[in-house]
Design an enzyme around this catalytic site. Structure first.
Site, PDB file in Angstrom:
ATOM      1  N   THR A 185      56.054  45.170  61.372  1.00 15.63           N
ATOM      2  CA  THR A 185      55.610  45.163  59.972  1.00 15.63           C
ATOM      3  C   THR A 185      54.877  46.474  59.705  1.00 15.63           C
ATOM      4  O   THR A 185      54.319  47.067  60.639  1.00 15.63           O
ATOM      5  CB  THR A 185      54.646  43.996  59.700  1.00 15.63           C
ATOM      6  OG1 THR A 185      53.501  44.182  60.525  1.00 15.63           O
ATOM      7  CG2 THR A 185      55.266  42.660  60.010  1.00 15.63           C
ATOM      8  N   GLU A 330      58.400  38.870  58.696  1.00 19.17           N
ATOM      9  CA  GLU A 330      58.149  37.699  59.557  1.00 19.17           C
ATOM     10  C   GLU A 330      59.096  36.542  59.263  1.00 19.17           C
ATOM     11  O   GLU A 330      59.138  35.567  59.982  1.00 19.17           O
ATOM     12  CB  GLU A 330      56.698  37.197  59.362  1.00 19.17           C
ATOM     13  CG  GLU A 330      55.624  38.087  59.949  1.00 19.17           C
ATOM     14  CD  GLU A 330      55.141  39.166  58.984  1.00 19.17           C
ATOM     15  OE1 GLU A 330      55.901  39.534  58.062  1.00 19.17           O
ATOM     16  OE2 GLU A 330      54.006  39.652  59.159  1.00 19.17           O
ATOM     17  N   LYS A 439      38.837  40.678  42.044  1.00 18.16           N
ATOM     18  CA  LYS A 439      37.877  39.574  41.910  1.00 18.16           C
ATOM     19  C   LYS A 439      36.812  39.968  40.904  1.00 18.16           C
ATOM     20  O   LYS A 439      35.946  40.778  41.178  1.00 18.16           O
ATOM     21  CB  LYS A 439      37.258  39.243  43.267  1.00 18.16           C
ATOM     22  CG  LYS A 439      38.327  38.718  44.198  1.00 18.16           C
ATOM     23  CD  LYS A 439      37.845  38.501  45.608  1.00 18.16           C
ATOM     24  CE  LYS A 439      39.018  38.201  46.496  1.00 18.16           C
ATOM     25  NZ  LYS A 439      39.529  39.313  47.273  1.00 18.16           N
ATOM     26  N   TRP A 444      39.865  35.354  39.679  1.00 18.91           N
ATOM     27  CA  TRP A 444      40.876  36.287  40.171  1.00 18.91           C
ATOM     28  C   TRP A 444      41.769  36.812  39.050  1.00 18.91           C
ATOM     29  O   TRP A 444      42.191  36.062  38.186  1.00 18.91           O
ATOM     30  CB  TRP A 444      41.768  35.586  41.211  1.00 18.91           C
ATOM     31  CG  TRP A 444      41.080  35.340  42.508  1.00 18.91           C
ATOM     32  CD1 TRP A 444      39.763  35.554  42.795  1.00 18.91           C
ATOM     33  CD2 TRP A 444      41.663  34.815  43.697  1.00 18.91           C
ATOM     34  NE1 TRP A 444      39.497  35.202  44.092  1.00 18.91           N
ATOM     35  CE2 TRP A 444      40.651  34.736  44.667  1.00 18.91           C
ATOM     36  CE3 TRP A 444      42.957  34.399  44.048  1.00 18.91           C
ATOM     37  CZ2 TRP A 444      40.880  34.270  45.947  1.00 18.91           C
ATOM     38  CZ3 TRP A 444      43.193  33.930  45.326  1.00 18.91           C
ATOM     39  CH2 TRP A 444      42.154  33.869  46.272  1.00 18.91           C
TER      40      TRP A 444
HETATM   41  P1  AMP Z   1      57.711  43.237  54.157  1.00 21.86           P
HETATM   42  O1  AMP Z   1      57.427  42.468  55.391  1.00 21.86           O
HETATM   43  O2  AMP Z   1      57.552  44.706  54.304  1.00 21.86           O
HETATM   44  O3  AMP Z   1      59.047  42.859  53.572  1.00 21.86           O
HETATM   45  O4  AMP Z   1      56.594  42.816  53.093  1.00 21.86           O
HETATM   46  C1  AMP Z   1      56.401  41.493  52.722  1.00 21.86           C
HETATM   47  C2  AMP Z   1      55.468  41.416  51.545  1.00 21.86           C
HETATM   48  O5  AMP Z   1      56.037  42.062  50.411  1.00 21.86           O
HETATM   49  C3  AMP Z   1      55.205  40.016  51.062  1.00 21.86           C
HETATM   50  O6  AMP Z   1      54.223  39.376  51.831  1.00 21.86           O
HETATM   51  C4  AMP Z   1      54.768  40.253  49.625  1.00 21.86           C
HETATM   52  O7  AMP Z   1      53.403  40.620  49.548  1.00 21.86           O
HETATM   53  C5  AMP Z   1      55.596  41.426  49.219  1.00 21.86           C
HETATM   54  N1  AMP Z   1      56.774  40.976  48.455  1.00 21.86           N
HETATM   55  C6  AMP Z   1      58.027  40.806  48.891  1.00 21.86           C
HETATM   56  N2  AMP Z   1      58.835  40.420  47.889  1.00 21.86           N
HETATM   57  C7  AMP Z   1      58.058  40.321  46.786  1.00 21.86           C
HETATM   58  C8  AMP Z   1      58.297  39.960  45.423  1.00 21.86           C
HETATM   59  N3  AMP Z   1      59.501  39.648  44.976  1.00 21.86           N
HETATM   60  N4  AMP Z   1      57.234  39.966  44.591  1.00 21.86           N
HETATM   61  C9  AMP Z   1      55.996  40.297  45.008  1.00 21.86           C
HETATM   62  N5  AMP Z   1      55.724  40.659  46.271  1.00 21.86           N
HETATM   63  C10 AMP Z   1      56.738  40.674  47.145  1.00 21.86           C
END
Ligand code: AMP
Length: 546
Positions: A185, A330, A439, A444
């Site tokens: 990640t 994940e 916040k 929020w």
């Molecule tokens: P990654 O592991 O790099 O794909 O990042 C995952 C994170 O991206 C998630 O926990 C979200 O915070 C954000 N994320 C993924 N898809 C979306 C979406 N459609 N809208 C808002 N946040 C998203």
């Protein structure tokens, strides 16, 4: 009593076997890193994957060994994935957009033995190779004619490397829970964390992804995965496309608007997927050139929230259906997709867009819930927001070489770190990352809502909302804006546009204009850098409140 059905382990190479047998002549087209378009098919791709497997075995790579790939979406990268996993070794996709120190850290952490890289990354590797002691050999994804002179250890051109074996080889046999792939990640704080996919999770994830209420992929589709294979398995598409026998178009290293348009148009792509920043570039290009998208039917947009204005433009101007999706590395990565249930099927215009702002409902294989900080379930009323938790057969249960990370709860749920609502129809909507939410006086404010609203302004290209310290309210929103090229707008214009569209107390206290908003290696707005950049920012009215 056990069932009397066959034991047919869910192994990744069965996907490419199936594609080669039943869709063998279906094309895989790539914009090669060397320049020209390259065309192959699933039968040939399988044959060459077997050569990769045979050659790795000859080089002493065994079950459980990690083989890093630092590469764009190409047919060769796919061959490498299937070849590596076909002997029970593990592909480790490395994101080239990470800082060199992060790449060094993750390759060492994974203890990769071989590194397979595109030509693009040879100069980068030459700079860091002396810090990568576990790498025994560098394989450059090109032929002898394009192979650069390099001092990288045992460097060899991929074509030469697989050319030394005859492909008379069989896949290895092993348990379906064997590790298949690895992806770290991006890790906004602390070190990146390794997610270790299994054959079973990858195969099940692809089956979940192709369903009609998910990506609805079929052999009649021509699929362009713009999302890179190094970003969360390119959302499974390098597995899903061969699983259904779809034609595949791979973008190589060029992902600007004009290059993507050329692929969509030339190869009559019907289905594509990427993060909003890619589509921002495409839509700006189309606006400039007057290009149309007559072949494209569906676009999956995820990775960050898809702005309403983007969905509206795709659907109402270009006739392309948007599927808003949410997921995480994940989760292999798909978590939810916003396809219409029967109760929404007849909605049009703004009523439909209201639903499409949500990140959608999960496919079979993802359980989802929201809780408060103490772990109590929250109501699914579309209003109450809380910590989003998931579980399922393609969700991680631990990070690689990290014991007892609290995000993996004893109850079996994975705490995503996202804050979301669930509505009575089971649609989830992300409010924010828990770390990013503003916040203000104990309440929020959703940065995603503010950003979505701001990019609806016709002159705004991109927007980021962050919380800035306030002596009276703890934090108040500051809106950071990038205007479209050549456009001029004032703070008052932006605020007047937002007025009455959000609660009064959510309105940003100030608006600043910048040339560029920083992004992470996976295309998300880098809130941590922005907050750092504006940490001493004095909001108007802050002084009076002191
Ligand atoms: P990654 O592991 O790099 O794909 O990042 C995952 C994170 O991206 C998630 O926990 C979200 O915070 C954000 N994320 C993924 N898809 C979306 C979406 N459609 N809208 C808002 N946040 C998203």
């Amino acid at each position: 009593m056990l069932g009397l059905m066959q034991d047919w382990p869910l192994l990744m190479h069965r996907i490419i076997d199936h594609a080669a047998t039943f869709h063998g002549a279906r094309k895989v087209i790539t914009r090669s890193v060397e320049g020209p378009f390259h065309t192959t098919d699933y039968a040939q791709l399988r044959g060459r994957s077997l050569k990769v497997a045979q050659r790795l075995t000859k080089d002493g790579i065994k079950l459980g060994d990690r083989v890093a790939t630092l590469a764009w979406n190409t047919w060769r990268h796919m061959e490498a994935w299937y070849g590596i996993t076909g002997i029970g070794a593990i592909y480790h996709t490395v994101n080239p957009r990470l800082f060199p120190e992060q790449i060094v850290w993750i390759v060492n952490h994974a203890e990769d033995r071989v590194l397979i890289a595109d030509l693009t990354f040879v100069p980068l590797l030459e700079k860091i190779a002396d810090k990568l002691p576990s790498i025994e050999r560098y394989i450059i994804l090109t032929d002898a004619a394009h192979m650069p002179k390099t001092a990288l250890k045992n460097a060899v051109a991929y074509e030469q490397w697989i050319g030394a074996v005859d492909g008379d080889f069989g896949w290895a046999a092993f348990d379906e829970n064997t590790a298949a792939g690895m992806c770290y990640t991006s890790g906004t704080t602390g070190h990146p964390k390794g997610v270790l996919y299994s054959h079973r999770s990858n195969v099940l994830h692809s089956m979940m992804a192709m369903a009609p209420d998910a990506m609805a992929a079929s052999s009649r589709d021509t699929i362009l995965p713009v999302v890179p294979m190094f970003h969360a398995n390119c959302w499974g598409l390098a597995l899903t496309a061969p699983m259904v026998g779809a034609t595949l178009v791979m973008p190589g290293g060029k992902m600007d608007g004009a290059s993507i348009y050329e692929l969509l148009d030339t190869f009559k792509v019907t289905f594509t997927a990427a993060v909003p920043t890619i589509w921002l570039m495409l839509l700006q290009d189309l606006e400039k050139t007057g290009g149309k998208l007559p072949h494209l039917k569906r676009v999956v947009i995820g990775g960050s929230a898809c702005p309403r204005a983007m969905t509206k433009t795709f659907q109402e101007i270009y006739g392309v259906e948007v599927i808003h999706a949410w997921g995480m590395t994940e989760m292999s990565p798909l978590g939810s997709l916003c396809t219409m249930k029967p109760e929404h099927a007849t909605l049009e215009g703004d009523a439909k867009l209201d639903i499409q702002m949500k990140q959608g409902h999960p496919p079979f294989g993802v359980e989802m819930n929201i809780t408060d900080d103490e772990g109590h379930d929250l109501p699914w009323d579309g209003k109450k927001f809380g910590r989003l938790k998931v579980r399922g057969p393609a969700v991680a249960r631990s990070y690689y070489k990290v014991d007892n990370d609290p995000v993996f709860e004893v109850s079996g749920w994975f705490d995503t770190g996202d804050v979301a609502t669930m509505d009575p129809h089971g649609y989830m909507q992300i409010t924010d990352r828990a770390k990013d939410v503003i916040k203000s006086c104990g309440e929020w404010i959703s940065t995603i809502d503010l950003e979505n609203l701001a990019v609806g302004h016709p002159k705004v290209a991109e927007a980021a909302a962050i919380g800035v310290k306030h002596p009276k309210w703890d934090e108040r929103p500051l809106l950071v804006i990038v205007l479209k090229k050549g456009e001029v707008a004032s703070k008052e214009d932006i605020l007047a546009f937002m007025q009455d569209k959000v609660a009064k107390w959510w309105m940003p206290d100030d608006v600043v204009f910048v040339d560029e908003i920083p992004h992470t290696a996976t295309g998300k707005i880098q809130k941590i850098t922005l907050r750092q950049q504006f940490k001493d920012y004095r909001l108007p009215g802050a002084q009076a409140a002191e």
